[in-house]
Design a protein around this motif. Structure first.
Motif, mmCIF file in Angstrom:
data_model
loop_
_atom_site.group_PDB
_atom_site.id
_atom_site.type_symbol
_atom_site.label_atom_id
_atom_site.label_comp_id
_atom_site.label_asym_id
_atom_site.label_seq_id
_atom_site.Cartn_x
_atom_site.Cartn_y
_atom_site.Cartn_z
ATOM 1 N N VAL A 88 -1.626 16.160 -3.480
ATOM 2 C CA VAL A 88 -2.349 16.450 -4.521
ATOM 3 C C VAL A 88 -3.541 17.898 -4.209
ATOM 4 C CG1 VAL A 88 -4.724 15.855 -6.418
ATOM 5 C CG2 VAL A 88 -3.045 14.465 -4.701
ATOM 6 N N ALA A 89 -3.197 18.267 -3.685
ATOM 7 C CA ALA A 89 -4.016 19.591 -3.716
ATOM 8 C C ALA A 89 -2.908 20.907 -3.722
ATOM 9 C CB ALA A 89 -4.767 20.332 -2.290
ATOM 10 N N GLY A 90 -1.681 20.605 -3.309
ATOM 11 C CA GLY A 90 -0.952 21.451 -3.553
ATOM 12 C C GLY A 90 -0.328 22.325 -4.786
ATOM 13 N N HIS A 91 -0.525 20.657 -5.433
ATOM 14 C CA HIS A 91 -0.067 20.289 -7.310
ATOM 15 C C HIS A 91 -1.107 21.797 -7.983
ATOM 16 C CE1 HIS A 91 1.681 19.206 -10.640
ATOM 17 N NE2 HIS A 91 -0.361 18.220 -11.354
ATOM 18 N N TRP B 248 0.705 -1.306 -0.110
ATOM 19 C CA TRP B 248 -0.310 0.043 -0.008
ATOM 20 C C TRP B 248 0.538 1.413 -0.110
ATOM 21 C CZ3 TRP B 248 -3.966 -1.559 -2.191
ATOM 22 C CH2 TRP B 248 -4.692 -3.002 -1.644
ATOM 23 N N PRO B 249 2.608 1.513 0.726
ATOM 24 C CA PRO B 249 2.739 2.797 0.246
ATOM 25 C C PRO B 249 3.507 2.624 -1.596
ATOM 26 C CG PRO B 249 3.512 1.320 2.885
ATOM 27 C CD PRO B 249 2.475 0.269 1.083
ATOM 28 N N GLU B 250 3.372 1.783 -1.797
ATOM 29 C CA GLU B 250 3.713 2.063 -3.448
ATOM 30 C C GLU B 250 2.867 2.314 -3.740
ATOM 31 O OE1 GLU B 250 6.526 2.429 -4.873
ATOM 32 O OE2 GLU B 250 8.009 2.435 -3.006
ATOM 33 N N PHE B 251 1.546 2.103 -3.031
ATOM 34 C CA PHE B 251 -0.002 2.123 -4.137
ATOM 35 C C PHE B 251 -0.297 3.311 -3.928
ATOM 36 C CE2 PHE B 251 -4.370 2.225 -4.490
ATOM 37 C CZ PHE B 251 -5.129 0.984 -5.413
ATOM 38 N N ARG B 252 0.288 4.114 -2.709
ATOM 39 C CA ARG B 252 -0.605 5.760 -2.600
ATOM 40 C C ARG B 252 0.467 6.282 -3.526
ATOM 41 N NH1 ARG B 252 -1.646 3.937 2.808
ATOM 42 N NH2 ARG B 252 0.558 4.211 3.206
ATOM 43 N N ALA B 253 2.084 6.092 -3.507
ATOM 44 C CA ALA B 253 2.938 7.084 -4.089
ATOM 45 C C ALA B 253 2.630 6.769 -5.673
ATOM 46 C CB ALA B 253 4.044 6.426 -4.106
ATOM 47 N N THR C 147 -0.045 6.208 -6.539
ATOM 48 C CA THR C 147 -1.621 7.328 -7.185
ATOM 49 C C THR C 147 -1.074 8.657 -6.958
ATOM 50 O OG1 THR C 147 -2.983 5.899 -6.064
ATOM 51 C CG2 THR C 147 -3.555 8.069 -5.910
ATOM 52 N N VAL C 148 -0.443 9.001 -6.270
ATOM 53 C CA VAL C 148 -0.417 10.177 -5.939
ATOM 54 C C VAL C 148 0.776 10.559 -7.530
ATOM 55 C CG1 VAL C 148 1.522 11.832 -5.611
ATOM 56 C CG2 VAL C 148 -0.070 10.663 -3.945
ATOM 57 N N GLN C 149 1.618 10.067 -8.229
ATOM 58 C CA GLN C 149 2.724 10.452 -9.100
ATOM 59 C C GLN C 149 1.368 10.391 -10.421
ATOM 60 O OE1 GLN C 149 4.815 7.396 -9.887
ATOM 61 N NE2 GLN C 149 4.706 7.663 -12.883
ATOM 62 N N ALA C 150 0.793 9.339 -10.545
ATOM 63 C CA ALA C 150 -0.363 9.590 -11.196
ATOM 64 C C ALA C 150 -1.359 10.686 -11.792
ATOM 65 C CB ALA C 150 -1.212 8.339 -11.256
ATOM 66 N N LEU C 151 -1.741 11.264 -10.102
ATOM 67 C CA LEU C 151 -3.055 12.616 -10.112
ATOM 68 C C LEU C 151 -1.549 13.791 -10.832
ATOM 69 C CD1 LEU C 151 -4.638 11.865 -7.188
ATOM 70 C CD2 LEU C 151 -5.579 11.530 -9.716
ATOM 71 N N ARG C 152 -1.070 13.777 -10.811
ATOM 72 C CA ARG C 152 0.048 15.031 -11.013
ATOM 73 C C ARG C 152 0.694 14.995 -12.503
ATOM 74 N NH1 ARG C 152 3.387 17.486 -6.915
ATOM 75 N NH2 ARG C 152 4.892 18.101 -8.530
ATOM 76 N N THR C 153 0.931 14.064 -12.545
ATOM 77 C CA THR C 153 1.641 13.353 -13.851
ATOM 78 C C THR C 153 -0.219 14.060 -14.928
ATOM 79 O OG1 THR C 153 2.919 11.762 -13.853
ATOM 80 C CG2 THR C 153 2.124 12.075 -15.896
ATOM 81 N N THR C 154 -1.126 13.477 -15.047
ATOM 82 C CA THR C 154 -2.093 13.947 -15.696
ATOM 83 C C THR C 154 -2.720 15.205 -15.773
ATOM 84 O OG1 THR C 154 -3.423 12.406 -14.166
ATOM 85 C CG2 THR C 154 -3.164 10.640 -16.115
ATOM 86 N N THR C 155 -2.840 15.552 -14.166
ATOM 87 C CA THR C 155 -3.151 16.863 -14.691
ATOM 88 C C THR C 155 -2.222 17.711 -14.634
ATOM 89 O OG1 THR C 155 -2.532 17.041 -12.178
ATOM 90 C CG2 THR C 155 -5.297 16.162 -12.544
ATOM 91 N N PHE C 156 -0.935 17.697 -14.853
ATOM 92 C CA PHE C 156 0.257 18.025 -15.756
ATOM 93 C C PHE C 156 -0.334 18.465 -16.573
ATOM 94 C CE2 PHE C 156 3.897 18.935 -17.186
ATOM 95 C CZ PHE C 156 5.001 20.075 -16.792
#
Length: 492
Positions: A420-423, A280-285, A287-296
């Motif tokens: 995610v919000a900070g990004h 789950w730690p890698e799963f959460r990490a 998730t952050v990477q995917a959300l940052r990349t796609t929204t960027f």
């Protein structure tokens, strides 16, 4: 990425060729292909991406082969039944999709619906092939299948007579090419299944996963049918509005596919693997990477499409003699839809995190409720705002669905909301500034309408907007810039 880019660009060319047909024929064709396209979400992409792959990843090699055999066999059987029902019930189905006082030729729509129904079988088998390749992370081999569809359809539409029959046949030629082009890769990697009717314990798991997904697919089908009935209402919209909707959809799909769906599909097997391992730690990490990349990636595309929607829609008008209704409808619908890119990027990623954990029921219930909300918003906004109301309704529903999924994710795993919000706080204003710059630069350019001014506006104003966005991202030291630069160096 190259395959996805080729698919989207060739899809634009295919749409340009289709736009050579008149409003009467094109409106009827788009109603006809709605039927197999609604069902493909349940039987093809939806079933595989959301139900099949997570279960497939948990099996050993022998179990995977057997599951692929019985799943593909079951899919063929279901498609044959639906093909027969679609042909027999075409008049009833078309009546459900058209308004009472319709701006679409009903008889022509029924005829073309019967012709294009085999497309469902072709796209379902193609999705099985793509799902098997993607599950084993052979993305390059499967990513060019949609390119084959577009190129074959383009060739058929250019060579065959411009009639209703051959327009439908051209679509089937493309579907055949999309399936056939993947067969050599399946054989090379030892993944080509021999379809068979039978039972398998894992098949029951896949079907259980699909059961709640049926709720989402049903809600989305209702939504699409409702949208179509609104667009075909002759008392509110003129003939050609449905074709304009198709043009806006092609552009939105291109942007969404390149910058949202493609990264989500590439990351989904990793999400499934981490979930299967309980990491789950890698799963959460991830998730952050995917959300940052796609929204960027999605944020500047959203802003530029809002600012330059008339120029983008102009790409489909190869000559000066074009349908003004089609152009205007496409422009307004695309403007509203463009605002939905970022919210639906968040939804797309979060849904994959639920499907990877086999928490399908939660995801589909939230999605179904969101689609009901979208229908209510259509009823509220479209009469008041016209075609712009379609996109705004999609945007609001995306925000609600994304927020709800984030809350459920947080309850189970601890959602990384602060990161995610900070990004987003940095990315969204920067994208808005880029869109404003592009709009200001477009003001003195030639009026959009045909492809020449469209290309000029996108090239000049779009380049300025992207330059502003990337410069701001560098100034803010956003780490995603490094990823973009690495991709550019690899491609040069």
């Amino acid at each position: 990425m190259a395959g996805t880019l080729g698919s989207r660009l060739s899809g634009i060319v295919r749409q340009q060729i289709i736009n050579r047909f008149g409003d009467t024929l094109l409106d009827a064709f788009l109603v006809a292909v709605t039927v197999p396209n609604l069902l493909r979400e349940l039987l093809a992409e939806g079933a595989l991406v959301n139900s099949f792959i997570p279960v497939y990843k948990t099996l050993d090699e022998a179990g995977r082969r057997q599951l692929a055999r019985v799943f593909s066999g079951l899919l063929i059987a279901v498609n044959l039944v639906l093909l027969a029902l679609g042909v027999l019930a075409a008049p009833w189905i078309v009546d459900l999709l058209l308004a009472g006082t319709s701006n679409v030729d009903r008889g022509l729509a029924i005829y073309m619906t019967r012709l294009v129904m085999p497309f469902l079988m072709l796209i379902s088998l193609s999705a099985v092939a793509m799902g098997l390749l993607n599950a084993d992370e052979h993305f390059r081999e499967s990513s060019f299948a949609p390119v084959a569809f577009n190129l074959a359809a383009i060739a058929a539409l250019l060579l065959l007579p411009g009639t209703a029959t051959w327009l439908a046949v051209g679509w089937l030629v493309g579907g055949t090419a999309q399936l056939v082009v993947q067969l050599p890769a399946l054989a090379r990697f030892g993944l080509l299944p021999t379809p068979a009717l039978g039972s398998h314990p894992a098949l029951r798991r896949v079907l259980r996963q699909m059961a709640p997904f049926t709720l989402t697919a049903g809600a989305r089908q209702f939504l699409n049918a409702y949208v179509l009935s609104l667009l075909t209402n002759a008392q509110q919209f003129p003939q050609g509005t449905r074709a304009g909707y198709g043009n806006a959809e092609a552009l939105f799909t291109m942007a969404n596919g390149l910058f949202v769906v493609s990264p989500a599909l590439a990351l989904f097997p990793r999400f499934s693997q981490f979930a299967a391992e309980g990491n789950w730690p890698e799963f959460r990490a991830l998730t952050v990477q995917a959300l940052r990349t796609t929204t960027f990636l999605a944020a500047p595309m959203s802003a530029l499409l809002v600012a330059l929607a008339p120029y983008a829609v102009s790409l489909f008008n190869l000559g000066g003699d074009y349908s003004v209704t089609r152009f205007s409808a496409g422009t307004w619908i695309l403007t509203g839809w463009a605002l939905a890119l970022v919210p639906w990027a968040v939804v797309t990623i979060l849904l994959r995190t639920f499907y990877a954990r086999e928490r399908t029921r939660e995801a589909v219930v939230v999605s179904a409720a969101g689609f009901v909300l979208e229908v209510l918003l259509y009823r509220l906004l479209v009469p008041r705002l016209g075609l712009l109301g379609f996109g705004l309704s999609t945007t609001v529903s995306g925000i609600v669905i994304g927020g709800t999924l984030a809350l459920l994710y947080r309850r189970a795993l601890g959602f990384p909301g602060r990161a995610v919000a900070g990004h987003l706080i940095r990315v969204l204003p920067l994208a808005a500034l880029a869109g404003l710059a592009a709009w200001l630069v477009s003001r003195p350019l030639p009026e959009p309408g045909s492809i020449g001014p469209g290309v000029l506006g996108l090239a000049v104003a779009g380049s300025v907007g992207l330059g502003v966005y990337l410069a701001g991202a560098v100034a803010l030291r956003l780490p995603e810039v490094r990823g973009v630069l690495r991709r550019l160096r690899r491609s040069s």
